[in-house]
Write an enzyme that holds these catalytic residues in place. Structure first.
Site, mmCIF file in Angstrom:
data_model
loop_
_atom_site.group_PDB
_atom_site.id
_atom_site.type_symbol
_atom_site.label_atom_id
_atom_site.label_comp_id
_atom_site.label_asym_id
_atom_site.label_seq_id
_atom_site.Cartn_x
_atom_site.Cartn_y
_atom_site.Cartn_z
ATOM 1 N N LYS A 138 0.878 -1.219 -0.094
ATOM 2 C CA LYS A 138 0.025 -0.085 0.038
ATOM 3 C C LYS A 138 0.783 1.246 -0.025
ATOM 4 O O LYS A 138 1.690 1.617 1.030
ATOM 5 C CB LYS A 138 -0.804 -0.057 1.106
ATOM 6 C CG LYS A 138 -1.926 1.051 1.374
ATOM 7 C CD LYS A 138 -2.804 0.936 2.500
ATOM 8 C CE LYS A 138 -3.786 2.032 2.548
ATOM 9 N NZ LYS A 138 -4.663 1.879 3.791
ATOM 10 N N ASP A 175 -14.434 1.192 9.514
ATOM 11 C CA ASP A 175 -14.630 1.381 8.130
ATOM 12 C C ASP A 175 -15.199 -0.297 7.907
ATOM 13 O O ASP A 175 -14.540 -0.768 6.659
ATOM 14 C CB ASP A 175 -13.603 1.819 7.400
ATOM 15 C CG ASP A 175 -14.348 2.276 5.919
ATOM 16 O OD1 ASP A 175 -15.469 2.253 5.930
ATOM 17 O OD2 ASP A 175 -13.384 2.312 5.022
#
Length: 606
Positions: A38, A132
């Site tokens: 990432k 989330d």
């Protein structure tokens, strides 16, 4: 991120892109092992604030070592960029599964919820709130097991903010209030509803309308099969205190409901259904699509079996995760150690220096620094000192000229890690905060003059794992009876997690709690509940423990319970009823991990 790359890795394909950067599938040049990397977006990499948030995400992930969470291998930083190197999970997102298949059978929906909830539970045990949880962040592997990913906006419990995906955000997120494990429970219940029905629980044409639905609309429990309605009602409760207070408690309620409705083998059937649904999307699997193999998933299935979604299968599932993510040989330790070696090797590091008491290593090479977690277990909590502290809250106006003020003494800890100490102290105070809010609301319509809530604490138990506190309270002022309900807190000193009454039990459902009534009764004054044989049943604590009207805490001798008894419908008519039930009588009902943390006498000798 067209320029800088993590040294020693070759990019294979882009897995996702967004405003903050992108995630790529890469292969380690030296070993051929895959990983997900990432990258922080180039525009944000020079922003000190975003860099710090990126480091914070890596710090949170480094504390999580669980087979149901995609593992962190390392944080790599250089003047030109920053990246997180993670396990590459071979599977399809739950979002893709639902788009392809539509609603899931109840057993499959329960199985995927349980697997990802176990990942959330590991985070909650460390005081981390994901914020989330959504179908896109749950990966279903080829063996039907699931993993939780993307802790990009995770925070320590107690942090406030409106970050999240609106269709799954809890009311407290919309109100910019502190997040808690119950915040993730709400999102998980939204996703579970979507898995079963094929649609989200609340929809609206714009964000303002969506906010209103989450804040005030009735819970649509009638849209799911009857056995699942209690899970939806509890999980989507508007008040976080009315939900299971964490993923572990939600899992316990889920297992009880699932077994009662669909039989003891519900989980095996659900996992097989998920495996079939995922297989239909196998060409979307990042490793399979590139012919890199899915041995990790197969190993996970072989090691864990169909029941691998249960916590008992951690070793097998952990080995599978390591194979799918990095092909690490050292999978016995959850794969993190070997994966860390892969990252260090990729950087051509010339030296490694141990830091933080062996909990991490820092390797420097190729112009970058990488921080890799290598501890096989969470570090032991530093010793803390328990002490009493006097406090006086400022008076608050509660309407009609009346005021409310709290004062007395609190139990606090000092020493140890500063962030953890702060979290523990918040947990020790939380039951009182909840009481004060309830008292203020209760007095609002009838209050006259000034009210003072006086708090007197007692430390019931303190060892290297738990601290248990009992608060006796007395509300002074012009009021009726029933206002002096004691409060209690049992807090894990390693994580700051707080155990409310429902969190103490293996099975917090109504059926699971019912045996408690008969165990409490002999230890009450007189050996019986108030009013004896004319009792209508509402006096028994199991009937209203979920409402928060029963106080419970762990002591050295047993489970301490206090509640107000009612006689023929009159609340508190019988006064305060209190008892300590020896562990020998309730050990089968309490969570084994908590019993192990109780000092002397041990449950077996109580």
């Amino acid at each position: 991120m067209d320029g800088w790359r993590v040294p020693g890795y070759s990019e294979l394909r882009v897995l996702g892109e967004g405003a903050q950067g992108r995630v790529v599938l890469a292969r380690h040049d030296g070993t051929g092992r895959p990983a997900a990397i990432k990258y922080l977006g180039e525009r944000l990499a020079g922003d000190a604030g975003f860099r710090e948030r990126f480091r914070a995400e890596a710090g949170l992930l480094s504390r999580l070592r669980n087979p149901f969470v995609a593992q962190l291998f390392g944080l790599v930083e250089s003047p030109d960029g920053a990246a997180i190197v993670m396990e590459a999970v071979d599977g399809a997102s739950l979002k893709a599964v639902l788009a392809e298949r539509g609603p899931l059978e109840p057993e499959a929906a329960l199985a995927v919820l349980k697997g990802s909830l176990l990942g959330l539970a590991a985070a909650h045990d460390l005081g981390i709130v994901h914020r989330d949880y959504k179908p896109a962040n749950v990966i279903v592997r080829g063996d039907g097991l699931s993993k939780l990913i993307d802790f990009g906006i995770a925070v320590d419990a107690g942090a406030a903010g409106r970050s999240g995906t609106p269709v799954y955000m809890a009311p407290e997120q919309w109100r910019d209030e502190p997040a808690s494990p119950a915040t993730d429970v709400y999102a998980a219940a939204c996703v579970f509803f979507e898995c079963v029905t094929g649609r989200r629980p609340y929809t609206a044409e714009d964000q303002a309308g969506l906010m209103g639905r989450h804040l005030t609309a009735p819970v649509p429990a009638q849209d799911v099969p009857e056995p699942l309605r209690p899970l939806i009602e509890r999980g989507l409760a508007k008040n976080p205190w009315d939900r299971p207070l964490g993923a572990a408690a939600f899992v316990a309620e889920l297992e009880s409901a699932a077994a009662g409705a669909y039989g003891a083998d519900w989980e095996g059937r659900g996992v097989r259904t998920l495996a079939g649904a995922a297989a239909a999307l196998s060409m979307l699997f990042p490793l399979t699509a590139l012919a890199l193999g899915s041995g990790g998933a197969a190993a996970g299935a072989a090691g864990a079996g169909a029941a691998g979604a249960s916590g008992a299968a951690g070793a097998g599932a952990g080995a599978g995760a390591a194979g799918a993510g990095a092909g690490a040989a050292g999978a016995g330790a959850g794969g993190a150690g070997a994966a860390g070696q892969g990252v260090v090797g990729a950087l051509g590091a010339k030296g490694v220096a141990a830091v933080a008491g062996g909990a991490a290593a820092v390797a420097v090479g190729g112009g970058a620094a990488v921080y890799v977690a290598v501890a096989d277990e969470a570090p032991e909590a530093r010793p803390v000192t328990v002490q009493l502290a006097s406090f006086t809250e400022p008076p608050q106006d509660i309407g009609a000229g009346a005021t409310f003020q709290a004062r007395g003494r609190l139990v606090r800890v000092s020493g140890g890690d500063a962030a953890l100490t702060r979290k523990i102290n918040q947990a020790l105070r939380a039951p009182l905060e909840q009481r004060w809010a309830k008292v203020r609301n209760g007095l609002r319509d009838t209050a006259r003059g000034g009210y003072t809530d006086v708090v007197t604490p007692q430390v019931l138990m303190h060892n290297d794992r738990l601290v248990s506190v009992w608060y006796t309270v007395a509300l002074n002022g012009d009021r009726g009876t029933g206002w002096d309900q004691s409060q209690a807190a049992t807090v894990d000193l390693r994580s700051g997690a707080s155990y409310r009454p429902l969190d103490l039990f293996r099975d917090p459902s109504e059926a699971g709690l019912k045996p408690l009534d008969a165990k409490i009764e002999p230890h009450l004054r007189g050996g019986a509940y108030c009013a004896g044989d004319i009792l209508d049943g509402t006096d028994n604590p199991s009937a209203f423990v979920k409402s928060g009207d029963v106080t419970m805490a762990l002591t050295v001798q047993g489970l301490r319970v206090a509640f107000y008894g009612s006689l023929l419908g009159y609340p508190s008519a019988c006064g305060l009823q209190e008892a300590v039930v020896p562990y020998a009588e309730v050990s089968g009902m309490l969570k084994p991990a908590l019993l192990k943390a109780v000092p002397y006498p041990s449950p077996a000798r109580s």
